[in-house]
Design an enzyme around this catalytic site. Structure first.
Site, PDB file in Angstrom:
ATOM      1  N   LYS A  89       0.865  -1.193   0.000  1.00 36.59           N
ATOM      2  CA  LYS A  89       0.000   0.000   0.000  1.00 36.59           C
ATOM      3  C   LYS A  89       0.895   1.234   0.000  1.00 36.59           C
ATOM      4  CE  LYS A  89      -3.029   2.588   3.118  1.00 36.59           C
ATOM      5  NZ  LYS A  89      -3.853   2.595   4.332  1.00 36.59           N
ATOM      6  N   LEU A 365      -9.845  -2.069  19.934  1.00 42.38           N
ATOM      7  CA  LEU A 365     -11.181  -1.463  19.972  1.00 42.38           C
ATOM      8  C   LEU A 365     -11.663  -1.251  21.401  1.00 42.38           C
ATOM      9  CD1 LEU A 365     -12.814  -3.601  17.123  1.00 42.38           C
ATOM     10  CD2 LEU A 365     -11.844  -1.306  16.925  1.00 42.38           C
TER      11      LEU A 365
HETATM   12  P1  FAD Z   1     -11.893  -7.794  17.967  1.00 43.85           P
HETATM   13  O1  FAD Z   1     -11.419  -8.139  16.606  1.00 43.85           O
HETATM   14  O2  FAD Z   1     -13.349  -7.512  18.151  1.00 43.85           O
HETATM   15  O3  FAD Z   1     -11.477  -9.008  18.909  1.00 43.85           O
HETATM   16  C1  FAD Z   1     -12.074  -9.185  20.173  1.00 43.85           C
HETATM   17  C2  FAD Z   1     -11.583 -10.484  20.762  1.00 43.85           C
HETATM   18  O4  FAD Z   1     -12.047 -10.569  22.098  1.00 43.85           O
HETATM   19  C3  FAD Z   1     -12.077 -11.733  20.044  1.00 43.85           C
HETATM   20  O5  FAD Z   1     -11.026 -12.664  19.968  1.00 43.85           O
HETATM   21  C4  FAD Z   1     -13.149 -12.276  20.982  1.00 43.85           C
HETATM   22  O6  FAD Z   1     -13.279 -13.670  20.888  1.00 43.85           O
HETATM   23  C5  FAD Z   1     -12.578 -11.846  22.315  1.00 43.85           C
HETATM   24  N1  FAD Z   1     -13.560 -11.751  23.401  1.00 43.85           N
HETATM   25  C6  FAD Z   1     -14.578 -10.871  23.556  1.00 43.85           C
HETATM   26  N2  FAD Z   1     -15.244 -11.129  24.687  1.00 43.85           N
HETATM   27  C7  FAD Z   1     -14.636 -12.190  25.281  1.00 43.85           C
HETATM   28  C8  FAD Z   1     -14.860 -12.939  26.461  1.00 43.85           C
HETATM   29  N3  FAD Z   1     -15.869 -12.666  27.282  1.00 43.85           N
HETATM   30  N4  FAD Z   1     -14.035 -13.970  26.722  1.00 43.85           N
HETATM   31  C9  FAD Z   1     -13.005 -14.282  25.904  1.00 43.85           C
HETATM   32  N5  FAD Z   1     -12.750 -13.600  24.782  1.00 43.85           N
HETATM   33  C10 FAD Z   1     -13.556 -12.576  24.467  1.00 43.85           C
HETATM   34  N6  FAD Z   1      -8.033  -0.800  11.353  1.00 43.85           N
HETATM   35  C11 FAD Z   1      -7.030  -0.561  10.503  1.00 43.85           C
HETATM   36  O7  FAD Z   1      -5.894  -0.367  10.934  1.00 43.85           O
HETATM   37  N7  FAD Z   1      -7.243  -0.537   9.165  1.00 43.85           N
HETATM   38  C12 FAD Z   1      -8.468  -0.700   8.620  1.00 43.85           C
HETATM   39  O8  FAD Z   1      -8.601  -0.701   7.404  1.00 43.85           O
HETATM   40  C13 FAD Z   1      -9.552  -0.890   9.508  1.00 43.85           C
HETATM   41  N8  FAD Z   1     -10.804  -1.029   9.041  1.00 43.85           N
HETATM   42  C14 FAD Z   1     -11.831  -1.184   9.927  1.00 43.85           C
HETATM   43  C15 FAD Z   1     -13.151  -1.192   9.465  1.00 43.85           C
HETATM   44  C16 FAD Z   1     -14.201  -1.274  10.360  1.00 43.85           C
HETATM   45  C17 FAD Z   1     -15.610  -1.248   9.858  1.00 43.85           C
HETATM   46  C18 FAD Z   1     -13.938  -1.404  11.748  1.00 43.85           C
HETATM   47  C19 FAD Z   1     -15.068  -1.515  12.729  1.00 43.85           C
HETATM   48  C20 FAD Z   1     -12.646  -1.418  12.207  1.00 43.85           C
HETATM   49  C21 FAD Z   1     -11.595  -1.280  11.314  1.00 43.85           C
HETATM   50  N9  FAD Z   1     -10.284  -1.221  11.764  1.00 43.85           N
HETATM   51  C22 FAD Z   1      -9.276  -0.962  10.895  1.00 43.85           C
HETATM   52  C23 FAD Z   1      -9.955  -1.452  13.170  1.00 43.85           C
HETATM   53  C24 FAD Z   1      -9.490  -2.893  13.332  1.00 43.85           C
HETATM   54  O9  FAD Z   1     -10.439  -3.784  12.784  1.00 43.85           O
HETATM   55  C25 FAD Z   1      -9.285  -3.207  14.797  1.00 43.85           C
HETATM   56  O10 FAD Z   1      -8.501  -2.212  15.376  1.00 43.85           O
HETATM   57  C26 FAD Z   1      -8.596  -4.526  14.960  1.00 43.85           C
HETATM   58  O11 FAD Z   1      -9.222  -5.545  14.240  1.00 43.85           O
HETATM   59  C27 FAD Z   1      -8.492  -4.905  16.403  1.00 43.85           C
HETATM   60  O12 FAD Z   1      -9.690  -5.407  16.891  1.00 43.85           O
HETATM   61  P2  FAD Z   1      -9.647  -5.995  18.365  1.00 43.85           P
HETATM   62  O13 FAD Z   1      -8.691  -7.113  18.389  1.00 43.85           O
HETATM   63  O14 FAD Z   1      -9.482  -4.877  19.295  1.00 43.85           O
HETATM   64  O15 FAD Z   1     -11.138  -6.534  18.578  1.00 43.85           O
END
Ligand code: FAD
Length: 534
Positions: A89, A365
């Site tokens: 990219k 997030l």
């Molecule tokens: P999640 O992917 O939601 O993971 C949460 C984890 O917690 C999962 O493994 C789940 O199983 C676990 N969990 C939840 N509750 C429990 C529980 N009670 N017990 C055990 N486990 C639990 N970022 C970029 O840098 N570039 C992009 O292009 C981009 N596009 C995006 C588009 C959209 C529409 C969105 C919403 C976000 C985007 N992001 C982007 C942000 C990116 O997707 C996130 O920052 C990244 O995926 C990190 O997500 P996460 O791991 O914080 O949460």
């Protein structure tokens, strides 16, 4: 959440030795892998992730700083890119933000300066064409011509910036070491494949991986987390807990009750619908950029990967229903979108007031999020991980380090908030209520003041958001002069200055761009050669 009368969990109050990461999405596994790369066997890391609660499933475009993450893990591109269907990219391509049919880039390339004035200022005084990006950056031509940033033999296009800063002692670096530099590219990758790759990386280095639901979070009498209870694996305890549970923010918000600072008043897009569209990329060009195409109530992202396209419509539900957003997205993609299930997502826009509270740090997030217009989600994660290593807690009595960490996270998110607001207030487009409202909606006061300055003097290091937030002044120039809704004047001094050197610089950029467009392969050719040589 339960209260536990148990004594503090620390086995040795002077040291943090065990970390429990709740959540195994991109944030959870990036954090686990990085902590192991930083501390090896001197730390115990456990990741507990639910088999029933899915990860968000999007987040596939990055910032060029991501390079430091892989470098810190001592990974070469050839180690991880094929496993994650990754592509290069060179920047973000904005389509239709000014008017239908118009596009401009925010490339990964610093803006030059001539005789003490940014090239953007010279461009306003003597535009070479109607395209600020094409006249001032080499990368814009490479994006238009869909070139790879590496030659067919693997040589990168800007050799100098790839040399490490560790004097040959270490191949590692972090964002802070390189804040003045700009790498010429970032990556697109499949989020779930990256999580899988990092799971193996982490578990190979001793990360304990538990697949289970956390059903309760217990606090001790000081309000610190003493343990978490899982459905099937009993009690897990550590010195430090990292909340990577996504928008749920199970520990930070639900257990500790940390308030959330919403950005919704300034950034109203709060919903998305996403599709993963299989494509025969051997036939279709793999554009070396993320595309953000303006729509009636938001914008659509297009992320080209090796075997598919990731796409989605980010919109404000105040202006558009989920059903209509999905319909628009399917029409935008065309027949390839038929029969593909859509993923509808509600986005929590804003940040936790503090990311580190007691012995819990939110990353990903769970800590905060702004719409993905500049692909900052993974950058926030990477930045937070680096900061937690930098300010790693010695024990409970760590307020100074905690405050420094929280300030740094707050600065990054507030700076990015300003930058994103500029895209909307600065876009010329105002053809319906959604786009008209972008011109009158509240923006941060400081940004409003900065825009008044930028009308008379293009953004520079003295006039942009003053704390580190990943976006140098050149980025602001790109949006301001590309989106075209705010009139910017050149410095009067340039009417009196000799323009010869500026003209030489514009000519040099054009010649260099022409040469590179001729020399570099397309991404399709580059990856085909890589596969053939594998
Ligand atoms: P999640 O992917 O939601 O993971 C949460 C984890 O917690 C999962 O493994 C789940 O199983 C676990 N969990 C939840 N509750 C429990 C529980 N009670 N017990 C055990 N486990 C639990 N970022 C970029 O840098 N570039 C992009 O292009 C981009 N596009 C995006 C588009 C959209 C529409 C969105 C919403 C976000 C985007 N992001 C982007 C942000 C990116 O997707 C996130 O920052 C990244 O995926 C990190 O997500 P996460 O791991 O914080 O949460």
């Amino acid at each position: 959440m339960t209260k536990s009368g148990a004594a503090a969990n620390l086995t040795d109050p002077g040291k943090t030795k065990s970390v429990v990461i709740v959540g195994g999405g991109t944030a959870g596994w990036m954090t686990a892998a990085y902590l192991k790369a930083a501390f090896g066997d001197r730390i115990d890391v456990t990741v507990v992730e639910s088999a029933h609660i899915g990860s968000i499933g999007v987040g596939e475009a990055t910032f060029s700083d991501i390079r430091h993450f892989f470098e810190f893990l001592r990974l070469e591109e050839s180690d991880w890119m094929p496993a994650c269907n990754a592509t290069y990219k060179l920047g973000v391509r904005f389509e239709d933000w000014r008017e239908p049919g118009h596009h401009f880039y925010h490339p990964f390339e610093q803006l030059g300066s001539v005789d003490g004035f940014p090239l953007s200022d010279w461009w306003l005084r003597m535009p070479q064409s109607s395209r600020f990006d094409r006249d001032c950056f080499v990368m814009a031509a490479l994006c238009d011509a869909e070139r790879s940033p590496r030659y067919a033999d693997g040589t990168p296009l800007a050799q100098g910036v790839f040399e490490n800063v560790g004097g040959g002692q270490s191949a590692r670096s972090n964002i802070a070491e390189y804040q003045g530099a700009q790498f010429p590219y970032a990556y697109h990758f499949e989020a779930h494949l990256l999580a899988k790759f990092l799971t193996k990386y982490g578990t190979d280095r001793g990360v304990k991986h538990i697949t289970d639901n956390v059903v309760d979070v217990a606090l001790d009498e000081q309000g610190f987390v003493s343990h978490v209870d899982t459905a099937e694996n009993g009690r897990l305890s550590g010195d430090l807990y990292i909340d990577c549970t996504g928008f749920r923010a199970l520990l930070l918000k639900q257990a500790l009750g940390e308030p959330f600072v919403s950005f919704q008043d300034t950034l109203p897009n709060n919903s998305a619908v996403a599709l993963q569209v299989p494509m025969d990329m051997e036939r279709k060009a793999i554009r070396p950029c993320t595309t953000a195409t303006a729509q009636d109530a938001g914008w659509i992202w297009t992320i080209p990967l090796i075997s598919r396209i990731g796409t989605g419509y980010v919109y404000a539900d105040e202006y558009l229903s989920a059903e209509d957003a999905e319909k628009t997205l399917r029409e935008f993609v065309g027949p390839e979108a038929a029969d593909i299930p859509a993923n509808h997502i509600k986005m929590r826009i804003g940040r936790s007031e503090r990311s580190w509270v007691k012995n819990v740090v939110g990353i990903g997030l769970a800590a905060g999020f702004v719409e993905p217009l500049e692909s900052t989600g993974i950058f926030f994660i990477h930045h937070a991980i680096e900061q937690i290593v930098r300010y790693f807690p010695g024990g409970r009595d760590d307020d100074v380090r905690r405050d420094a960490f929280n300030r740094s996270i707050e600065h990054v998110m507030e700076g990015v908030r300003e930058f994103l607001c500029l895209h909307y207030v600065g876009a010329k487009r105002a053809d319906n209520q959604y786009w008209k409202d972008t011109k009158t909606r509240k923006i941060p006061d400081a940004l409003a003041e900065r825009i008044e300055i930028w009308k008379h003097k293009v953004p520079d290091s003295e006039s942009v958001y003053p704390y580190y937030h990943g976006l140098p002044p050149y980025s602001y120039n790109c949006i301001l002069l590309g989106a075209g809704g705010i009139e910017v004047k050149h410095s009067p001094a340039l009417d009196l200055a000799d323009p010869t050197a500026a003209q030489v610089e514009f000519d040099r950029i054009r010649l260099k761009a022409d040469k590179l467009v001729q020399e570099l392969p397309s991404q399709n050719e580059f990856f085909a050669a890589m596969r053939a040589n594998a």
